[in-house]
Design a protein around this motif. Sequence first.
Motif: not given
Length: 364
Positions: A175, A217, A220-225, A316, A323-324, A326
């Motif tokens: 995060y 995961d 925030v399923p849309q998170a940048d990994h 955020t 790149r984001t 969150h």
Amino acid sequence: MRQPGRRARDLGIVVGPLPTGRHNAITDVAGVLVGHTTVDDGVDLHTGVTAVVPAQLGPRRWSLPAAVYTGNGYGKLVGSTQVDELGVLESPIVLTATLSVFRAADAVLTYLMRRRPDGLSFNPLVGETNDGHLSDIRRRPITERHVLDAIDRASGGPPPEGCVGAGAGTTALGYKAGIGTSSRVVRAADTSVTVGALAQANFGGVLTVLGVPLPVDELVPQADHTEPSGNSCMIVVATDACLDARQLGRLARRAVFAMGRVGAAYANGSGDYAIAFSTAEPDRPAVPDAQLDPIIAAVLDSVEEALLNSLFAATTVVGTGGRTSHAVPHEIAVRRLVAAGRLPAPGGSGRPGTGGGSTAPWRR
């Protein structure tokens, strides 16, 4: 709508039973000041400087007892070997980004030389974490003016937290994170002792709050990994307890241990450091080792809460390359803590930080 940053306690999350200082911050230790300079162009630069300034350092006293603990040395803490060798702190503690640490150290040297025009040797203490996931770190944007401003503007009271200063571009546990702080007040050696912690959080693992995992995961399923698993953590612990360098080293170790409470992975690429110092007058009675337990508990709880504040106070951020990172979604996190019995259900009985209703208070 953008979620505003909030402290953990604002969400009902209470770490441990010990009381906090007035501001629940490292500045509750009398004379300890905090200043930030944030460098943020809204696109490619999200970085800055955070300074912890003990006002006790001055003409009457040019050093304080101190210690450094290196949990994992994959990082840069300029000046740490002299602190280890001599057991004293001679400068403000400055935090910044990895590739700016050397310019920041030179700026602290300027500050020290101005204060002591007759001095021939100085030991700036400057640490870093890598904010290159969100900020164009190779531009090395930190200047002497940024560092001197953070030191000169340092003040007491509640310091800003989250995406400020050296935490503007950091991430932790998947995060957006940043700077966080907390404090505790305990009795030790028949006197009141204040312990404060400040953290620059930028490390990997799975966020864990009051024992409940909150994986990015799932929240925030849309998170940048794409971010690295390491990236480091810098922790500063201040206390007014009369402790020597050896005892402060014991506290510094506990500060790094506290990272495990919030889910740190202690990865290969994570430079995890803690600095502990005492502001006590040297003529005060020393706290014996046998009476350190309340102070140790205060360190563990204040560092844990400082790390949580660094996350919950952050917002955020969209950084370099689009790149984001969150922020922790507060509402979802609180729902999970309620479901796990760590927080009371809305409208239920029980104080925040307990299981609520008929559930007994949750303690480690």
